[in-house]
Enzyme design. Structure first.
Site, PDB file in Angstrom:
ATOM      1  N   GLU A 158      -3.518   7.691   2.266  1.00 12.86           N
ATOM      2  CA  GLU A 158      -4.978   7.562   2.362  1.00 12.86           C
ATOM      3  C   GLU A 158      -5.530   8.123   3.671  1.00 12.86           C
ATOM      4  O   GLU A 158      -6.208   7.427   4.417  1.00 12.86           O
ATOM      5  CB  GLU A 158      -5.371   6.097   2.172  1.00 12.86           C
ATOM      6  CG  GLU A 158      -4.924   5.549   0.820  1.00 12.86           C
ATOM      7  CD  GLU A 158      -5.247   4.066   0.633  1.00 12.86           C
ATOM      8  OE1 GLU A 158      -5.857   3.474   1.555  1.00 12.86           O
ATOM      9  OE2 GLU A 158      -4.902   3.514  -0.428  1.00 12.86           O
ATOM     10  N   GLU A 205      -0.002   3.079  -8.383  1.00 11.27           N
ATOM     11  CA  GLU A 205      -1.048   2.044  -8.345  1.00 11.27           C
ATOM     12  C   GLU A 205      -1.956   2.085  -9.579  1.00 11.27           C
ATOM     13  O   GLU A 205      -3.175   1.896  -9.485  1.00 11.27           O
ATOM     14  CB  GLU A 205      -1.874   2.183  -7.061  1.00 11.27           C
ATOM     15  CG  GLU A 205      -1.015   2.173  -5.807  1.00 11.27           C
ATOM     16  CD  GLU A 205      -1.815   2.165  -4.513  1.00 11.27           C
ATOM     17  OE1 GLU A 205      -2.978   1.727  -4.534  1.00 11.27           O
ATOM     18  OE2 GLU A 205      -1.276   2.592  -3.479  1.00 11.27           O
TER      19      GLU A 205
END
Length: 223
Positions: A4, A109
Protein backbone atom coordinates in the site's frame (compact mmCIF):
# COMPACT_ATOMS: atom_id res chain seq x y z
CA UNK A 1 7.75 -6.85 0.37
CA UNK A 2 6.02 -3.48 0.14
CA UNK A 3 2.35 -2.88 0.93
CA UNK A 4 0.00 0.00 0.00
CA UNK A 5 2.57 2.57 -1.09
CA UNK A 6 0.56 4.24 -3.89
CA UNK A 7 -2.56 6.40 -3.66
CA UNK A 8 -5.61 6.00 -5.87
CA UNK A 9 -4.49 8.86 -8.11
CA UNK A 10 -1.13 7.21 -8.73
CA UNK A 11 0.86 9.45 -6.39
CA UNK A 12 3.09 8.18 -3.60
CA UNK A 13 1.44 7.62 -0.23
CA UNK A 14 3.14 9.88 2.29
CA UNK A 15 4.24 7.15 4.67
CA UNK A 16 7.00 7.56 7.24
CA UNK A 17 9.32 5.66 4.91
CA UNK A 18 8.51 8.09 2.10
CA UNK A 19 8.86 11.15 4.33
CA UNK A 20 12.27 10.07 5.62
CA UNK A 21 13.81 8.38 2.58
CA UNK A 22 11.74 9.44 -0.41
CA UNK A 23 10.70 7.37 -3.42
CA UNK A 24 13.94 5.42 -3.18
CA UNK A 25 12.67 3.50 -0.16
CA UNK A 26 10.78 0.97 -2.28
CA UNK A 27 13.82 0.13 -4.38
CA UNK A 28 15.91 -0.14 -1.23
CA UNK A 29 13.33 -2.45 0.38
CA UNK A 30 13.42 -4.85 -2.55
CA UNK A 31 17.21 -4.62 -2.78
CA UNK A 32 17.83 -5.28 0.92
CA UNK A 33 15.31 -8.11 1.08
CA UNK A 34 16.92 -9.86 -1.87
CA UNK A 35 20.37 -9.44 -0.37
CA UNK A 36 19.13 -10.91 2.92
CA UNK A 37 17.51 -13.92 1.21
CA UNK A 38 18.26 -14.37 -2.50
CA UNK A 39 15.75 -17.25 -2.73
CA UNK A 40 12.76 -15.34 -1.32
CA UNK A 41 10.01 -14.26 -3.68
CA UNK A 42 9.24 -10.55 -3.41
CA UNK A 43 5.81 -8.99 -3.95
CA UNK A 44 4.13 -5.60 -4.11
CA UNK A 45 0.57 -5.57 -2.66
CA UNK A 46 -2.10 -2.85 -2.73
CA UNK A 47 -5.84 -2.15 -2.79
CA UNK A 48 -7.97 -0.51 -5.53
CA UNK A 49 -5.69 -2.13 -8.07
CA UNK A 50 -8.25 -1.81 -10.86
CA UNK A 51 -8.07 1.98 -10.65
CA UNK A 52 -6.40 3.08 -13.92
CA UNK A 53 -4.21 5.73 -12.26
CA UNK A 54 -2.99 3.39 -9.53
CA UNK A 55 -2.60 0.53 -12.01
CA UNK A 56 -0.40 2.66 -14.28
CA UNK A 57 1.73 3.68 -11.31
CA UNK A 58 2.16 0.08 -10.15
CA UNK A 59 3.09 -1.11 -13.64
CA UNK A 60 5.67 1.70 -13.82
CA UNK A 61 7.00 0.63 -10.41
CA UNK A 62 7.41 -2.95 -11.63
CA UNK A 63 9.20 -1.84 -14.78
CA UNK A 64 11.46 0.55 -12.86
CA UNK A 65 12.46 -2.18 -10.41
CA UNK A 66 13.21 -4.59 -13.24
CA UNK A 67 15.25 -1.95 -15.09
CA UNK A 68 17.30 -1.49 -11.91
CA UNK A 69 17.99 -5.23 -11.97
CA UNK A 70 15.93 -5.78 -8.83
CA UNK A 71 13.78 -8.81 -8.16
CA UNK A 72 9.99 -8.52 -8.04
CA UNK A 73 8.02 -11.71 -8.52
CA UNK A 74 4.36 -10.79 -8.17
CA UNK A 75 1.71 -8.14 -7.79
CA UNK A 76 -0.88 -8.64 -5.06
CA UNK A 77 -4.30 -7.35 -6.09
CA UNK A 78 -6.33 -6.83 -2.93
CA UNK A 79 -9.85 -8.00 -3.74
CA UNK A 80 -11.95 -5.75 -1.50
CA UNK A 81 -15.05 -5.61 -3.70
CA UNK A 82 -18.66 -4.53 -3.51
CA UNK A 83 -21.53 -5.99 -5.49
CA UNK A 84 -21.00 -3.33 -8.16
CA UNK A 85 -17.38 -2.26 -8.00
CA UNK A 86 -14.96 -3.08 -9.35
CA UNK A 87 -16.69 -4.75 -12.27
CA UNK A 88 -15.58 -8.25 -13.17
CA UNK A 89 -14.43 -6.92 -16.54
CA UNK A 90 -12.23 -4.30 -14.85
CA UNK A 91 -10.77 -6.97 -12.59
CA UNK A 92 -9.97 -9.20 -15.56
CA UNK A 93 -8.42 -6.37 -17.55
CA UNK A 94 -6.18 -5.47 -14.63
CA UNK A 95 -5.01 -9.07 -14.21
CA UNK A 96 -3.96 -9.10 -17.85
CA UNK A 97 -2.17 -5.75 -17.59
CA UNK A 98 -0.18 -6.73 -14.49
CA UNK A 99 0.73 -10.08 -16.00
CA UNK A 100 1.96 -8.33 -19.15
CA UNK A 101 4.38 -6.36 -16.96
CA UNK A 102 6.23 -9.63 -16.40
CA UNK A 103 5.09 -10.65 -12.91
CA UNK A 104 2.71 -13.19 -11.42
CA UNK A 105 -0.60 -11.96 -10.08
CA UNK A 106 -1.95 -12.85 -6.65
CA UNK A 107 -5.53 -12.13 -5.60
CA UNK A 108 -5.22 -11.11 -1.96
CA UNK A 109 -7.66 -10.07 0.76
CA UNK A 110 -10.71 -11.07 -1.26
CA UNK A 111 -14.15 -10.21 0.10
CA UNK A 112 -17.39 -8.78 -1.31
CA UNK A 113 -19.36 -6.35 0.84
CA UNK A 114 -23.15 -6.32 0.57
CA UNK A 115 -23.98 -3.25 2.66
CA UNK A 116 -24.12 0.43 1.67
CA UNK A 117 -20.91 2.33 1.12
CA UNK A 118 -20.87 5.88 2.55
CA UNK A 119 -20.30 8.48 -0.15
CA UNK A 120 -19.66 5.69 -2.67
CA UNK A 121 -16.21 5.28 -1.14
CA UNK A 122 -14.11 2.39 -2.42
CA UNK A 123 -10.74 0.94 -1.53
CA UNK A 124 -9.58 -0.16 1.89
CA UNK A 125 -8.15 2.83 3.70
CA UNK A 126 -8.72 1.92 7.35
CA UNK A 127 -8.36 5.58 8.33
CA UNK A 128 -11.80 6.28 6.85
CA UNK A 129 -14.51 6.14 9.53
CA UNK A 130 -18.17 7.19 9.65
CA UNK A 131 -20.91 7.38 12.28
CA UNK A 132 -23.35 4.47 12.64
CA UNK A 133 -26.85 4.78 11.21
CA UNK A 134 -29.61 2.24 10.64
CA UNK A 135 -29.80 3.24 6.99
CA UNK A 136 -26.23 2.07 6.53
CA UNK A 137 -26.93 -1.24 8.31
CA UNK A 138 -30.00 -2.63 6.50
CA UNK A 139 -29.42 -6.40 6.79
CA UNK A 140 -29.21 -7.07 10.52
CA UNK A 141 -31.62 -10.01 10.21
CA UNK A 142 -30.13 -11.50 7.05
CA UNK A 143 -29.74 -10.79 3.35
CA UNK A 144 -32.80 -10.44 1.13
CA UNK A 145 -32.93 -13.12 -1.55
CA UNK A 146 -32.13 -10.66 -4.32
CA UNK A 147 -29.02 -9.35 -2.56
CA UNK A 148 -27.88 -12.85 -1.64
CA UNK A 149 -28.23 -13.93 -5.28
CA UNK A 150 -26.16 -10.93 -6.38
CA UNK A 151 -23.45 -11.87 -3.88
CA UNK A 152 -23.32 -15.47 -5.10
CA UNK A 153 -23.14 -14.29 -8.71
CA UNK A 154 -20.35 -11.79 -8.04
CA UNK A 155 -18.22 -14.47 -6.38
CA UNK A 156 -18.83 -17.00 -9.13
CA UNK A 157 -18.09 -14.46 -11.86
CA UNK A 158 -14.85 -13.49 -10.15
CA UNK A 159 -13.72 -17.09 -9.76
CA UNK A 160 -14.57 -17.83 -13.38
CA UNK A 161 -12.12 -15.07 -14.30
CA UNK A 162 -9.53 -16.47 -11.90
CA UNK A 163 -9.90 -19.92 -13.43
CA UNK A 164 -9.72 -18.50 -16.95
CA UNK A 165 -6.43 -16.79 -16.12
CA UNK A 166 -4.95 -19.43 -13.86
CA UNK A 167 -1.76 -19.31 -15.94
CA UNK A 168 -1.24 -15.78 -14.65
CA UNK A 169 -2.55 -16.17 -11.08
CA UNK A 170 -0.48 -18.00 -8.48
CA UNK A 171 -3.01 -17.93 -5.63
CA UNK A 172 -6.28 -16.53 -4.33
CA UNK A 173 -6.69 -15.72 -0.64
CA UNK A 174 -9.71 -14.37 1.23
CA UNK A 175 -9.63 -11.75 3.98
CA UNK A 176 -11.12 -13.77 6.78
CA UNK A 177 -12.67 -17.17 7.40
CA UNK A 178 -16.35 -16.43 8.00
CA UNK A 179 -18.79 -13.52 7.96
CA UNK A 180 -18.70 -13.01 11.73
CA UNK A 181 -14.94 -12.47 11.72
CA UNK A 182 -14.78 -10.12 8.76
CA UNK A 183 -13.40 -6.61 9.15
CA UNK A 184 -16.25 -5.48 6.90
CA UNK A 185 -18.61 -5.54 9.89
CA UNK A 186 -16.67 -2.64 11.41
CA UNK A 187 -15.29 -0.67 8.44
CA UNK A 188 -15.89 2.06 7.59
CA UNK A 189 -18.79 2.04 10.08
CA UNK A 190 -18.45 0.12 13.34
CA UNK A 191 -21.06 -2.45 14.38
CA UNK A 192 -22.74 -3.32 11.09
CA UNK A 193 -23.72 -6.78 9.83
CA UNK A 194 -22.10 -7.80 6.57
CA UNK A 195 -21.92 -11.07 4.63
CA UNK A 196 -18.72 -10.72 2.60
CA UNK A 197 -17.08 -14.14 2.71
CA UNK A 198 -17.63 -17.67 1.40
CA UNK A 199 -18.59 -19.09 4.82
CA UNK A 200 -21.45 -17.80 6.96
CA UNK A 201 -21.44 -17.01 10.67
CA UNK A 202 -21.79 -20.72 11.53
CA UNK A 203 -18.87 -21.68 9.27
CA UNK A 204 -21.26 -23.17 6.73
CA UNK A 205 -20.19 -22.90 3.11
CA UNK A 206 -22.43 -20.69 1.00
CA UNK A 207 -23.98 -22.25 -2.14
CA UNK A 208 -21.48 -20.51 -4.40
CA UNK A 209 -18.63 -22.59 -2.90
CA UNK A 210 -20.01 -25.74 -4.51
CA UNK A 211 -20.48 -23.86 -7.78
CA UNK A 212 -16.85 -22.70 -7.70
CA UNK A 213 -15.59 -26.23 -7.01
CA UNK A 214 -17.73 -27.58 -9.85
CA UNK A 215 -16.44 -24.90 -12.24
CA UNK A 216 -12.84 -25.69 -11.32
CA UNK A 217 -13.46 -29.41 -11.88
CA UNK A 218 -15.05 -28.78 -15.26
CA UNK A 219 -12.11 -26.64 -16.33
CA UNK A 220 -9.65 -29.36 -15.36
CA UNK A 221 -11.59 -31.85 -17.47
CA UNK A 222 -11.54 -29.46 -20.44
CA UNK A 223 -7.79 -29.05 -20.13
Amino acid sequence: MVNEAIEGDGSWRKTKFYSIIGEEYIKLAFQFAHEADPEAELYYNDYSMTSPAKRDAVVKLVKDLKEEGLRIDAIGMQGHCSLNKPTVDDFEESIKIYSAAGVKVMITELDVTTIPNPFDMHGADVANRFEYSKEMDPYKEGLPEQVDSALQKKYLDLFMVFLKHQDKISRVTLWGLNDAQSWRNNWPIHGRTDYPLLFDRKNKAKPVVEAIIEAAGNMRLQN
